[in-house]
Design a protein around this motif. Sequence first.
Motif, mmCIF file in Angstrom:
data_model
loop_
_atom_site.group_PDB
_atom_site.id
_atom_site.type_symbol
_atom_site.label_atom_id
_atom_site.label_comp_id
_atom_site.label_asym_id
_atom_site.label_seq_id
_atom_site.Cartn_x
_atom_site.Cartn_y
_atom_site.Cartn_z
ATOM 1 N N UNK A 218 1.448 60.783 28.713
ATOM 2 C CA UNK A 218 1.068 61.385 29.991
ATOM 3 C C UNK A 218 2.310 61.822 30.760
ATOM 4 N N UNK A 219 2.165 62.748 31.713
ATOM 5 C CA UNK A 219 3.319 63.140 32.542
ATOM 6 C C UNK A 219 3.851 61.964 33.344
ATOM 7 N N UNK A 220 5.099 62.086 33.768
ATOM 8 C CA UNK A 220 5.715 61.025 34.560
ATOM 9 C C UNK A 220 5.036 60.933 35.925
ATOM 10 N N UNK A 221 4.804 59.718 36.354
ATOM 11 C CA UNK A 221 4.207 59.463 37.659
ATOM 12 C C UNK A 221 5.100 58.495 38.423
ATOM 13 N N UNK A 222 5.118 58.646 39.728
ATOM 14 C CA UNK A 222 5.868 57.715 40.563
ATOM 15 C C UNK A 222 5.171 56.361 40.576
ATOM 16 N N UNK A 251 -14.253 54.737 30.964
ATOM 17 C CA UNK A 251 -12.943 54.758 31.607
ATOM 18 C C UNK A 251 -12.015 55.622 30.774
ATOM 19 N N UNK A 252 -11.442 56.646 31.414
ATOM 20 C CA UNK A 252 -10.516 57.519 30.680
ATOM 21 C C UNK A 252 -9.368 57.917 31.593
ATOM 22 N N UNK A 253 -8.220 58.116 30.988
ATOM 23 C CA UNK A 253 -7.030 58.627 31.673
ATOM 24 C C UNK A 253 -6.422 59.672 30.755
ATOM 25 N N UNK A 254 -6.456 60.921 31.174
ATOM 26 C CA UNK A 254 -6.044 62.022 30.313
ATOM 27 C C UNK A 254 -5.119 62.969 31.068
ATOM 28 N N UNK A 255 -4.502 63.829 30.306
ATOM 29 C CA UNK A 255 -3.643 64.861 30.892
ATOM 30 C C UNK A 255 -4.494 66.081 31.217
ATOM 31 N N UNK A 256 -4.269 66.651 32.392
ATOM 32 C CA UNK A 256 -4.993 67.846 32.817
ATOM 33 C C UNK A 256 -3.973 68.838 33.358
ATOM 34 N N UNK A 258 -0.628 69.955 34.466
ATOM 35 C CA UNK A 258 0.514 69.209 34.975
ATOM 36 C C UNK A 258 0.082 67.988 35.777
ATOM 37 N N UNK A 259 -1.154 67.579 35.626
ATOM 38 C CA UNK A 259 -1.681 66.445 36.389
ATOM 39 C C UNK A 259 -2.258 65.411 35.442
ATOM 40 N N UNK A 260 -2.581 64.252 36.008
ATOM 41 C CA UNK A 260 -3.226 63.160 35.278
ATOM 42 C C UNK A 260 -4.598 62.945 35.890
ATOM 43 N N UNK A 261 -5.627 62.874 35.052
ATOM 44 C CA UNK A 261 -7.006 62.746 35.516
ATOM 45 C C UNK A 261 -7.562 61.390 35.102
ATOM 46 N N UNK A 262 -8.014 60.637 36.089
ATOM 47 C CA UNK A 262 -8.696 59.361 35.855
ATOM 48 C C UNK A 262 -10.193 59.584 36.025
ATOM 49 N N UNK A 312 1.524 65.468 38.665
ATOM 50 C CA UNK A 312 2.663 64.781 38.047
ATOM 51 C C UNK A 312 3.791 64.655 39.069
ATOM 52 N N UNK A 313 4.508 63.545 38.969
ATOM 53 C CA UNK A 313 5.590 63.234 39.904
ATOM 54 C C UNK A 313 5.099 63.310 41.340
ATOM 55 N N UNK A 314 3.889 62.744 41.584
ATOM 56 C CA UNK A 314 3.301 62.787 42.917
ATOM 57 C C UNK A 314 4.213 62.126 43.928
ATOM 58 N N UNK A 315 4.385 62.803 45.052
ATOM 59 C CA UNK A 315 5.244 62.285 46.105
ATOM 60 C C UNK A 315 4.464 61.405 47.057
ATOM 61 N N UNK A 316 5.165 60.441 47.681
ATOM 62 C CA UNK A 316 4.503 59.582 48.657
ATOM 63 C C UNK A 316 4.628 60.210 50.036
#
Length: 316
Positions: A218-222, A251-256, A258-262, A312-316
């Motif tokens: 999956x893409x990098x996440x903070x 329950x699934x976690x996949x790449x969408x 440039x994002x990650x989809x739960x 991806x790389x979601x900012x706070x």
Amino acid sequence: MPLYWRVIVINAAVFVLGTLALALAPVTVSARVLASEAVVLAIGLVTIVVLNALLLRSTLVPLDRAARLMERVDLEKPGERLPETGNGAAADLVESFNAMLERLEAERDASTARALAAQEAERQRIARELHDEVGQGLTAMLLGLKRAVDRAPDDIRSDLILVQDAARGSLEEVRGVARRLRPSVLEDLGLLSALSATATELSTHSGIHVQRGLAQGLPDLSPEAELVIYRVAQEAMTNVARHSEADTAYLSLTRQGDAVALLVADNGRGVRGRTEGTGIRGMKERARLVGADLTVRPRPEGGTEVRLVVPAKAAT
């Protein structure tokens, strides 16, 4: 120019134009107004009214738009703004109103972030106390009970074994609560292992079969985004166990892109006709902090679907 004086000037200009038109036009009005003269006066009156309305429209219409937006604005659904067109006092008002909405949304997000950070800190404190104080006390109790069982006469040994089993069960419950409060598995083993552990816990305690689809690479996440995904999945799975009356969950976690989809779904009774609870509102607040999009909706085949899309790389 202030709005009040702008309206006065527009009306004055219309009246001056009407007066000049009457003064310069080759028309007269009899003592008893004739039909032809009444028609001319009516046409002049309509012209003045229409001209006045057209000139005031650009000034006052933005006020009506602002009033309608005030009635429907919802800080839980940010992003609504008035179109910034025109100039003058109305344009300044629209610009100030949009700036106010941006400020309110920013302040709400900041206060929500502080509240959730405090909540996480309190959860970790309670988890540590449960583990260090209650857990250690129950462990010492179990050791004492084991020695007592070994030395007890036969007539009370069975009673001591029941107490020992009860204490062991309480210790497991305390450890389970501590794990839910403080996701140490998320810190130690990563997001996929934490989600898998949550699914296993749901199956163990509720008997609901959980079908999993946790993708690798999956893409990098903070760390903040991973915590949001974990907490949303945890709350959604808890809702499945409490309210859905389902026998199967997904329950699934996949790449969408440039994002990650739960995705957390079930085959239960669905959410039709039920009001939004604090759990769903909490999930939406968490999602908004990392710029994620969360939707909760009924599934066509029955049940409920919770979908979280985190950039991806979601900012706070």
